[in-house]
Design a protein around this motif. Structure first.
Motif, PDB file in Angstrom:
ATOM      1  N   ARG A 255       0.871  -1.173   0.000  1.00 56.55           N
ATOM      2  CA  ARG A 255       0.000   0.000   0.000  1.00 56.55           C
ATOM      3  C   ARG A 255       0.906   1.221   0.000  1.00 56.55           C
ATOM      4  NH1 ARG A 255      -3.464   1.931   5.103  1.00 56.55           N
ATOM      5  NH2 ARG A 255      -1.413   2.802   5.551  1.00 56.55           N
ATOM      6  N   ILE A 256       0.734   2.061  -0.998  1.00 52.52           N
ATOM      7  CA  ILE A 256       1.581   3.257  -1.126  1.00 52.52           C
ATOM      8  C   ILE A 256       0.701   4.495  -1.020  1.00 52.52           C
ATOM      9  CG2 ILE A 256       3.112   4.529  -2.696  1.00 52.52           C
ATOM     10  CD1 ILE A 256       4.131   1.897  -3.735  1.00 52.52           C
ATOM     11  N   SER A 257       1.096   5.420  -0.173  1.00 51.50           N
ATOM     12  CA  SER A 257       0.332   6.645   0.023  1.00 51.50           C
ATOM     13  C   SER A 257       0.375   7.516  -1.232  1.00 51.50           C
ATOM     14  CB  SER A 257       0.905   7.432   1.200  1.00 51.50           C
ATOM     15  OG  SER A 257       0.345   8.724   1.220  1.00 51.50           O
ATOM     16  N   ALA A 258      -0.768   8.103  -1.568  1.00 50.68           N
ATOM     17  CA  ALA A 258      -0.811   9.057  -2.677  1.00 50.68           C
ATOM     18  C   ALA A 258      -1.246  10.419  -2.153  1.00 50.68           C
ATOM     19  CB  ALA A 258      -1.761   8.557  -3.760  1.00 50.68           C
ATOM     20  N   GLY A 259      -0.894  10.700  -0.903  1.00 50.50           N
ATOM     21  CA  GLY A 259      -1.365  11.910  -0.245  1.00 50.50           C
ATOM     22  C   GLY A 259      -0.383  13.063  -0.264  1.00 50.50           C
ATOM     23  N   GLN A 260       0.578  13.039  -1.191  1.00 52.28           N
ATOM     24  CA  GLN A 260       1.500  14.171  -1.270  1.00 52.28           C
ATOM     25  C   GLN A 260       1.972  14.343  -2.713  1.00 52.28           C
ATOM     26  OE1 GLN A 260       4.921  13.270   1.241  1.00 52.28           O
ATOM     27  NE2 GLN A 260       4.795  11.116   0.696  1.00 52.28           N
ATOM     28  N   ALA A 261       2.414  15.555  -3.046  1.00 51.40           N
ATOM     29  CA  ALA A 261       2.904  15.840  -4.393  1.00 51.40           C
ATOM     30  C   ALA A 261       4.192  15.062  -4.649  1.00 51.40           C
ATOM     31  CB  ALA A 261       3.158  17.341  -4.540  1.00 51.40           C
ATOM     32  N   VAL A 262       4.412  14.690  -5.897  1.00 52.68           N
ATOM     33  CA  VAL A 262       5.669  14.022  -6.238  1.00 52.68           C
ATOM     34  C   VAL A 262       6.734  15.085  -6.495  1.00 52.68           C
ATOM     35  CG1 VAL A 262       6.811  12.420  -7.802  1.00 52.68           C
ATOM     36  CG2 VAL A 262       4.477  11.987  -7.090  1.00 52.68           C
ATOM     37  N   THR A 263       7.328  15.552  -5.418  1.00 52.13           N
ATOM     38  CA  THR A 263       8.476  16.464  -5.504  1.00 52.13           C
ATOM     39  C   THR A 263       9.674  15.645  -5.980  1.00 52.13           C
ATOM     40  OG1 THR A 263       9.077  15.910  -3.258  1.00 52.13           O
ATOM     41  CG2 THR A 263       7.613  17.805  -3.540  1.00 52.13           C
ATOM     42  N   PRO A 264      10.771  16.314  -6.347  1.00 56.94           N
ATOM     43  CA  PRO A 264      11.962  15.539  -6.736  1.00 56.94           C
ATOM     44  C   PRO A 264      12.379  14.535  -5.657  1.00 56.94           C
ATOM     45  CG  PRO A 264      12.237  17.827  -7.380  1.00 56.94           C
ATOM     46  CD  PRO A 264      10.945  17.758  -6.625  1.00 56.94           C
ATOM     47  N   THR A 265      12.268  14.900  -4.358  1.00 54.57           N
ATOM     48  CA  THR A 265      12.644  13.976  -3.279  1.00 54.57           C
ATOM     49  C   THR A 265      11.720  12.760  -3.263  1.00 54.57           C
ATOM     50  OG1 THR A 265      13.056  16.007  -2.040  1.00 54.57           O
ATOM     51  CG2 THR A 265      13.280  13.932  -0.838  1.00 54.57           C
ATOM     52  N   VAL A 266      10.411  13.016  -3.366  1.00 50.20           N
ATOM     53  CA  VAL A 266       9.467  11.903  -3.361  1.00 50.20           C
ATOM     54  C   VAL A 266       9.699  11.030  -4.599  1.00 50.20           C
ATOM     55  CG1 VAL A 266       7.014  11.302  -3.511  1.00 50.20           C
ATOM     56  CG2 VAL A 266       7.749  13.143  -1.989  1.00 50.20           C
ATOM     57  N   GLU A 267       9.971  11.680  -5.726  1.00 49.64           N
ATOM     58  CA  GLU A 267      10.203  10.910  -6.949  1.00 49.64           C
ATOM     59  C   GLU A 267      11.422   9.997  -6.784  1.00 49.64           C
ATOM     60  OE1 GLU A 267      10.399  13.158 -10.602  1.00 49.64           O
ATOM     61  OE2 GLU A 267      11.158  11.396 -11.693  1.00 49.64           O
TER      62      GLU A 267
END
Lengths: 492, 492
Positions: free
Chosen positions: B452-464
């Protein structure tokens, strides 16, 4: 962090002399000069001791003559007798607490209350509202992100740090990690019971005891075994020992050792030590509710029973509800060797407590303000309790009995034999006066002529009128003549 | 109080045309002028619809040429297949959820996390912090007495009033008195389960389902019977019907009909109606967790299953945690015909919730600000979810599958067969990336290759970078080559 005050010790000594009859009514107290010499204390200490005795109603000042012994009305009231038998009450009688509490709650909710003598909490004015308000405002100002961030898995570490420091004062050495924060002592008791017992198991409790304990036990499908308890010393060690030998299915003992609700009893240290050892020997865990321990009259804070626990067999529960923040629903437990199971149950039951309240509470509880607040609260409670007892002694009918406790928030009043406290409760409620009937505190029916009356507020003229009116209702019921002044068609 | 926006409807129509293949990649979208004429809308509406499609990655603007259809990376990822069998999983397999969750919690607590993809909640920035802060400050300023006053028996009436009003929006008509406020949806679920079932009883749940539901069931000594659930439509009505005929000891069905955690599924209205009728016929109560219903992409709020309930057989549970105040631990239930028992259990478990938080929440939830906040949150979630799916589609290995949900906070990602999500979880955690392994969401072991992966935040370069790194770890594990980049001696 409590300093035993010399003047309080001195006052206590003379109070005992009056209570025991060493000093008789109308006798003169030694002069201030004599007190100074005899006890090697300063003028200020001797004067303060006299003033405390005067405030508590044990002496009266006569101009230019000194202090003279009084016998306050409360000294005329007989104490509640010790339980007649040491045999535990058969838990097969255990039914219906839910129904009784739900009915009590529903009736209370349906009637507007002008004088609440039904609670086990002090008047709001007795608590440090402004300090709590400031602390909350500071948290909100500096850490508003807490409102929108999921609470971290183990909650706020700062509050548990303060709890661990304060636990030292009752003789407990635990690390902050060994503490689980809960929604009030009620959740703490529920988690403790669920950690050590299963539905169908038997739990030994004091008889009488706080109805929240009986309700938690019943709601979890467990059975309460009521162990006779003394109005002075709490649960009888002999009766518990007997029960542990007779009932092999006892899975836990729930105790309120300090300023018991409703008894007001304090278990002597030697009994605490014996119960800790006895239960460890039988491998029966002890659940200790110490919500009232800090509301002591005497200079010294009573020790927790858990301080005699050497094997992690005692689960200690506490709460902010009675001592400093009735509106904040904060409790905690020190689960001893059931820590992993209690942590899991807390996570499964309500997840970690929200942070804002914990951080604010930690700020207040970690400061000197908390000590000053408690000192003031304790002095008020002593004074208010004496006022309530005096009023009861004056206006309740002959045959009323009461053992004045040495701390806490409530009085356990025995009405003349045969008086129905349920009926008194209902009649009083119709006149806007709330009390708690004895039937809430036992499944046995043994306390149907008892009332728990709050001593958490000053006896103002309004409160005095309410207690006097309560006395009239009790007298009517005791005499078997049921003549409520305002008969209500809803509750004939 | 939700207004379906015309431009969103228009964008949705063209998105469907692209998804279904009616419009192919590189094809030109009708011009803005054409859109205006065809759909009889204003220039502004047509332009806004194009911009939404562009933001969501379905079209790209080419200067002076118009909008052209794109195929986002996510459209190349295969959906998670429907469950293979409709037979419920034997509840005798039901053991050890406590242990798995405790172990997950302990590991998470022991490792500092820089990127949290493990939660089912949005980033704190997505919630109305300042409004909550102001509301709390106002309550503290005007009603500080709440901090030092015991909470009244039925809690704060204002909050329940707002909850009753908001319930109309999901098709529920209840009076404020029929609502019980709790500490989070977790307590609501616990009380609902305890109201209708006993230890030893069997509870039907979706497979997979939120681990909190499985843990609550296990902690109460009940058994979870896992009913196959579709990644599109949630619990299979046929499978539930079969189970109700086969297992006569089912005492409740727990469901998350809207934007299921972890599946993301939404139960079609006809299935909701059928389940309400089926369970009423079998006299098996339904416990509905609607924590995520307001996080819908489409203009319309999905209806509660309870809106088809005609006999009080459905207990509806909700929470502020996912929608507007993750740090405030507020939940509620509408207990239908179990109201008296739920009220009693709430009193016995934690007493009424403290008032300050409820009054502040009522102020925010009762205002237009709440609607505006939700509208913004929903738009963000749609965008963020698409970004996360695109990134997963780009950098997870072949064989990864995912059914893009139409709302909610999480993605249920199937890794190539044989990949251990437990191992992926542990390796990622060592690099500061938290995800939730599929083994938390079922007792069956059927989802050991899911995350299960959270989709509750923007894909910033760090998240990417974190998602890419996660993709590498998955690829390594899928290939059977275990080569974590930073082997840790603590977790070899």
């Amino acid at each position: 962090m409590d300093t035993p005050r010399l003047y309080l010790q001195l006052a206590g000594r003379y109070r005992q002399a009056i209570e025991s009859g060493t000093l008789l009514p109308s006798q003169r107290l030694p002069s201030v000069r004599n007190l100074m010499r005899t006890h090697d204390v300063s003028l200020s200490t001797a004067l303060q001791a006299c003033r405390v005795l005067e405030e508590q109603g044990w002496v009266e000042a006569r101009p230019r003559s000194g202090y003279f012994v009084r016998r306050p009305a409360r000294s005329t009231i007989a104490p509640v007798p010790e339980p007649e038998s040491l045999v535990a009450i058969n838990p097969d009688d255990f039914v219906g607490m839910h129904h009784r509490i739900s009915s009590y709650v529903a009736k209370c909710a349906a009637h507007p209350v002008s004088i609440n003598l039904g609670g086990a909490v002090a008047t709001p004015d007795a608590y440090p509202m402004e300090a709590l308000q400031r602390a909350m405002a500071r948290v909100l100002k500096h850490q508003p992100g807490l409102l929108v961030r999921a609470v971290p898995i183990h909650g706020d570490p700062g509050f548990r740090q303060v709890l661990a420091q304060r636990a030292l004062e009752v003789g407990l050495q635990v690390s902050p990690e060994e503490i689980v924060v809960t929604y009030g002592c009620t959740e703490a008791l529920n988690l403790a019971l669920r950690a050590v017992a299963q539905p169908g198991d038997t739990i030994a409790v004091e008889s009488p005891t706080y109805f929240g304990i009986l309700q938690a036990i019943e709601s979890l499908g467990m059975r309460a075994l009521e162990i006779p308890a003394s109005p002075q010393h709490g649960m009888s060690v002999e009766a518990l020992s007997l029960a542990l030998h007779t009932h092999t299915d006892i899975k836990a003992v729930v105790l309120v050792p300090n300023y018991h609700n409703p008894l007001g009893s304090v278990m002597p240290d030697e009994d605490k030590a014996r119960i800790a050892a006895l239960c460890a020997r039988h491998a029966v865990p002890v659940i200790e509710d110490d919500s009232y321990g800090r509301l002591h009259d005497e200079p010294n804070l009573p020790r927790a029973l858990k301080s005699w626990d050497q094997t992690g067999n005692v689960i200690y529960c506490g709460s902010a509800h009675k001592t400093f923040a009735p509106g904040m629903r904060l409790g905690w437990l020190m689960p001893g060797r059931w820590r992993a199971r209690v942590e899991m149950l807390k996570y499964a039951n309500t997840r970690p407590n929200d942070s804002v309240v914990q951080i604010a509470a930690a700020e207040v509880m970690g400061s000197r303000l908390y000590d000053r607040h408690l000192q003031k609260l304790r002095a008020s409670l002593l004074q208010w309790r004496n006022q309530v007892i005096d009023t009861i002694a004056e206006c309740f009918p002959t045959g009323t009995r009461l053992s004045p406790p040495r701390g806490g928030l409530v009085l356990w009043v025995e009405l003349p034999p045969g008086t129905s406290s349920d009926r008194v409760f209902e009649l009083a409620l119709q006149e806007g006066i709330r009390v708690a009937p004895g039937t809430l505190f036992s499944n046995s029916g043994r306390f149907s002529n008892f009332l728990r009356i709050s001593a958490g507020q000053a006896v103002t003229p309004t409160v005095e009128r309410a207690i006097r009116r309560l006395g009239d209702i009790v007298a009517d019921q005791a005499a078997g003549t049921s003549s409520p002044k305002k008969p209500s068609p809803r509750n004939p």
